[in-house]
Write a protein that holds these residues in place. Structure first.
Motif, PDB file in Angstrom:
ATOM      1  N   ARG A 126      -0.923 -11.658   4.282  1.00  0.00           N
ATOM      2  CA  ARG A 126      -0.065 -12.124   3.190  1.00  0.00           C
ATOM      3  C   ARG A 126      -0.838 -12.995   2.226  1.00  0.00           C
ATOM      4  NH1 ARG A 126       3.771 -12.625   7.400  1.00  0.00           N
ATOM      5  NH2 ARG A 126       3.346 -14.858   7.591  1.00  0.00           N
TER       6      ARG A 126
ATOM      7  N   ARG B  64       8.666  -5.881  -7.591  1.00  0.00           N
ATOM      8  CA  ARG B  64       8.879  -6.656  -6.357  1.00  0.00           C
ATOM      9  C   ARG B  64      10.351  -6.644  -5.973  1.00  0.00           C
ATOM     10  NH1 ARG B  64       5.169 -10.616  -4.499  1.00  0.00           N
ATOM     11  NH2 ARG B  64       6.838 -11.048  -3.006  1.00  0.00           N
TER      12      ARG B  64
ATOM     13  N   ARG C  38       5.998  -2.924  -2.148  1.00  0.00           N
ATOM     14  CA  ARG C  38       5.077  -3.884  -1.545  1.00  0.00           C
ATOM     15  C   ARG C  38       3.718  -3.801  -2.220  1.00  0.00           C
ATOM     16  NH1 ARG C  38       6.350  -3.349   4.958  1.00  0.00           N
ATOM     17  NH2 ARG C  38       8.512  -4.105   4.882  1.00  0.00           N
TER      18      ARG C  38
ATOM     19  N   ARG D 209      -2.005   1.475  -0.998  1.00  0.00           N
ATOM     20  CA  ARG D 209      -1.506   0.566   0.034  1.00  0.00           C
ATOM     21  C   ARG D 209      -2.040   0.851   1.436  1.00  0.00           C
ATOM     22  NH1 ARG D 209       3.297   0.129   3.272  1.00  0.00           N
ATOM     23  NH2 ARG D 209       3.723  -2.061   3.696  1.00  0.00           N
TER      24      ARG D 209
ATOM     25  N   ASP E 164      11.284  -1.069   1.548  1.00  0.00           N
ATOM     26  CA  ASP E 164      10.093  -0.478   0.963  1.00  0.00           C
ATOM     27  C   ASP E 164      10.315   0.992   0.626  1.00  0.00           C
ATOM     28  OD1 ASP E 164       8.337  -2.462   0.571  1.00  0.00           O
ATOM     29  OD2 ASP E 164       7.335  -2.305   2.505  1.00  0.00           O
TER      30      ASP E 164
END
Length: 876
Positions: free
Chosen positions: A8, A124, A129, A353, A711
């Motif tokens: 994170r 967001r 994500r 991602r 997501d």
């Protein structure tokens, strides 16, 4: 747990670095040294908005008003009643710290800096994500660099040309998409999306239409469409109520604007699909195709991407419907383009991602986006420098400032007309003349908000008479050719005393007239003053006003104003039976009944009021200020709408006062906005208290949201319902409006008017025949009828004793159809018209051409019969 925490942290750091880089790229273009330079911004329409900001900040806002009357343009117009106050509110908030010029600059670029941040926040909120939100923000930066369509809105180039309100509205609308998605999927109330949509409405009207239509996407998969439709209605109602202090006054008086009812879009790949945006469009197309093709295998499509697809379609549909809605169609295209760009960025984020070093790859793509946009930019750095160095740095600024000082006065002084010319660009803007009210204090004719007045077409028509060249932003209207004589009549009608000429053509034309005084020469400006009776904003009627039905008044006023010579008899568009004299034929000049003279009138003119003292109660008075229903008369009947779109009062007392006043829409709008905000706050407080006592209730069926599936945005699958038919039908209707067209102008068609003209000519009512033919030509008759109408009008004008106008009609036909069936008759008529004007050489040229090119026609035989001894020119 530590790995997740580190992950994170890395994402947060990457987001911060990426967003910081995007802002640094913009700062590299929009340099703080220029933005903080206290100069008046130049470039495009931008300096024309500066007087609006100054008027708003100095005159309206201190009295708690968001709109008011502005006498400086279009014979007076409501300022910010039909435009958007949020950018000017932001500027006013900055003004105490930076001063007006710098606050204005910062306000114009606010939307540019916000767009990447708001795009990031929107993605967001939709549940994307890392790194999809960051790459969506980078995509919005690439969009900002698009230079193909600098007047369409939304981009940095458009912002520099004056479309800063559109850029701000676009950013807020993108944020609304994210907020609405989050609120719907989690079962939230209308409050947050409704208030945000209301704020968007205060930034730009086009943005709120696009955002609202985009939100209809939720109906596609709704389990209970009625409930979803109710939620959308609550959001829309909350947005309207929250912004009602502006929207209600706007909508209540929308009929007193000039619609853009013609298409602006240039349909080409470079315009609609700019090459700069191709990579992002391709990525979006891949993502949309993949999610639709793999929906069954994946358990459903990615609704976030489809939401952006629907937003793209909504922008395109609104652009198609623009002319039918009376708005500029091209303004909606950037909304569709941006939605596709953000979708492309999000797709790239979904692809990146899964990678092990997704943060590094994402930052690399952000860097590429900045370099790519910068490398493809051709003009932005130059435009930024041109704009923000300010008017004071421009070549013609000293001359413009001296010219404005020479004209200095107040709103009580007669108006100033300035010729349109490319030379104005050297002073800072092609529309620099629209800033005359700010720099001189005097009112002028044209202004930047040309849809916010009913006088717009009349002002542009006068500009076409006055200028060697003239603008024509309304493609459905044909304006005049250069005509000083007619222009002077219209100038006096509009209480214009001074004329600023730039072209040699207008300068020479005015300098040679006995009724015009040469005031000053400040190259390239030549200043002239109209001689004659005293200039005034109020004058007694010389002839009784002629009553005409308010139905179709715009077209009747247009015909009245464009008639040459201008009729001294005014039409009053009213059903009031007290006006006994009525119109007999709306296509012909109104009947003239003289009124007794000797009326003495005095006036006191202020920004939003006019006081009149008259020596004769009951005698109608012409007020040379644009009509608007917000004007109120004290001590008189009226104000009435008279041609072209001026005001008339009939005094009941020796002293009359006209005031531009607030009305019910202002009070009701303010009450609605206050109620909406208070209701939202009260509901929010009540919900917080309820959550402290008990856990939150389950969202209504159809609005459920499973956090673990945010997501994937897999909104609950549902059997087919009717909800999807609503957005599909809406988009289809909007597209269809492009092809259905309008209802046309009221009254008979060109063929019927052609017949009337022919009948009037046969009855030797030549002036009437010429008028009927003129109106028939204005209705765009078929090509085979146009030649006949031009020759009939030319013959009628010649017989009516107007040889110059007749010659122009004949020569217009010869220019369009030099070998057409009516060319011989036109050559014969043109020869006679030029001979009547004493222009022997021009007449001889037409005769020779007739004998040379059409020797066997009856018109050539008539020439020979009239001049039997004259040798014929050799045939080719």
């Amino acid at each position: 747990m530590e790995v997740d925490s580190l992950s994170r942290r890395r994402k947060a750091v990457a987001d911060a670095i990426g967003l910081g880089f995007l802002l640094l790229v913009l700062l590299d273009y929009l340099r703080p040294a220029l933005l903080l330079l206290p100069t008046v911004t130049a470039g495009g329409d931008t300096p024309c908005h500066y007087p609006t900001f100054a008027w708003f900040h100095d005159r309206l806002l201190p009295h708690g008003r968001l709109h008011g009357w502005y006498p400086g343009a279009y014979l007076g117009q409501p300022l910010l009643l039909y435009y958007f106050p949020l950018p000017f509110l932001a500027m006013s908030a900055l003004a105490p710290f930076f001063g007006l010029p710098v606050a204005f600059k910062l306000g114009t670029v606010l939307g540019v800096f916000l767009l990447p941040l708001l795009a990031y926040a929107s993605l967001r909120l939709m549940g994307f994500r890392f790194p999809a939100p960051l790459l969506g923000a980078a995509a919005s930066l690439v969009f900002l660099f698009c230079e193909e369509n600098p007047i369409w809105g939304g981009t940095l180039a458009s912002t520099l040309t004056g479309e800063f309100a559109c850029t701000l509205g676009l950013g807020l609308a993108v944020l609304f998409l994210g907020v609405a998605y989050r609120a719907y999927s989690r079962g939230w109330s209308w409050r947050v999306p409704g208030l945000l949509l209301g704020l968007t409405a205060l930034a730009h009207g086009y943005a709120v239409l696009w955002a609202g239509l985009s939100a209809a996407y939720f109906l596609y998969g709704a389990r209970r469409p009625a409930r979803t439709l109710g939620w959308l209605a609550a959001v829309a109602a909350g947005a309207f109520a929250a912004s009602a202090l502006c929207l209600l006054p706007l909508l209540s008086a929308w009929g007193w604007t000039t619609p853009y009812d013609d298409p602006w879009i240039t349909v080409s790949a470079a315009n609609l699909v700019p090459p700069l945006l191709w990579p992002l469009f391709a990525a979006a197309a891949v993502g949309w195709t993949a999610t639709l093709a793999g929906a069954r295998r994946a358990g459903g499509p990615d609704h976030r991407l489809l939401f952006l697809l629907h937003a793209t379609a909504a922008g395109a549909a609104l652009a198609a419907a623009g002319p039918a809605l009376g708005v500029i169609d091209v303004r909606f295209v950037p909304f569709a383009q941006l939605a596709a760009c953000v979708a492309g960025g999000a797709v790239l984020g979904l692809l990146v991602r899964p990678l092990a070093a997704a943060d590094l790859v994402a930052l690399g793509l952000v860097l590429i986006a900045g370099i790519y946009g910068d490398a493809r930019s051709q003009v932005l750095r130059y435009w930024v420098d041109w704009n923000y160095t300010g008017l004071e740095a421009k070549e013609l600024w000293p001359a413009f400032r001296e010219m404005a000082a020479h004209l200095r006065g107040s709103v009580a002084d007669p108006r100033v007309a300035v010729e349109y010319s490319a030379e104005h660009e050297k002073a800072g803007s092609i529309r620099m003349y629209e800033t005359i009210p700010f720099f001189s204090g005097r009112s002028t004719l044209e202004g930047v908000y040309n849809q916010a007045s009913v006088q717009t077409h009349f002002v542009y028509y006068l500009a076409s008479e006055l200028g060697a060249t003239s603008p024509n932003p309304f493609r459905s209207r044909d304006y005049s050719r250069f005509d000083t004589e007619s222009a002077l009549r219209h100038l006096r009608l509009f209480n214009v005393a001074d004329v600023v000429a730039l072209s040699p053509q207008l300068t020479a034309s005015l300098a040679g007239r006995a009724d015009v005084e040469d005031l000053a020469r400040i190259p390239p400006y030549a200043l002239f003053r109209l001689r004659g009776p005293g200039h005034a904003y109020v004058e007694p009627f010389a002839y009784a006003p002629v009553r005409s039905s308010p139905r179709g008044w715009r077209e009747k006023a247009w015909r009245w104003f464009t008639r040459k010579p201008l009729s001294p008899v005014f039409l009053v568009f009213s059903d009031d039976p007290r006006f006994a004299l009525t119109e007999t034929d709306e296509w012909l000049p109104p009947p003239a009944v003289a009124l007794p003279g000797g009326v003495d009138v005095r006036e006191t003119v202020e920004a939003e009021s006019l006081t009149i003292a008259t020596s004769r109660v009951g005698h109608p008075l012409l007020v040379k200020i644009s009509f608007h229903p917000r004007w109120r008369a004290e001590g008189a009947d009226g104000p009435y709408l008279v041609s072209p779109a001026l005001m008339m009062v009939v005094p009941r007392e020796p002293t009359v006062r006209l005031v531009y006043a607030r009305n019910w829409a202002d009070h009701a709008g303010l009450a609605l906005s206050a109620a909406a905000v208070l209701l939202a706050l009260a509901q929010g407080v009540r919900e917080l208290r309820r959550r402290r006592i008990a856990p939150p209730e389950r969202p209504p069926e159809g609005l459920e949201h499973r956090p673990e599936m945010l997501d994937a945005c897999d909104l609950p699958r549902a059997p087919r319902r009717w909800g999807g038919a609503v957005p599909v039908a809406t988009l289809a209707v909007l597209v269809a409006l492009r092809f259905l067209g309008g209802g046309g102008r009221a009254g008979p068609g060109a063929a019927a008017l052609y017949e009337r003209a022919s009948r009037a000519y046969a009855e030797e009512r030549f002036a009437d025949a010429a008028e009927y033919a003129r109106h028939a030509l204005a209705l765009s008759p078929p090509a085979d009828a146009r030649g006949g109408l031009l020759t009939l009008r030319g013959e009628s004008l010649l017989a009516a004793g107007q040889p110059r106008a007749a010659a122009e009609e004949f020569e217009t036909l010869l220019g369009a159809e030099p070998r057409g069936p009516y060319a011989p008759e036109a050559l014969f008529g043109a020869a006679r018209a030029r001979a009547a004007l004493g222009e022997a050489e021009a007449a001889r040229g037409h005769r020779d051409r007739l004998l040379r090119e059409f020797p066997d026609t009856p018109w050539a035989r008539r020439i020979r019969a009239e001049e039997p001894a004259r040798p014929e020119p050799a045939r080719p």
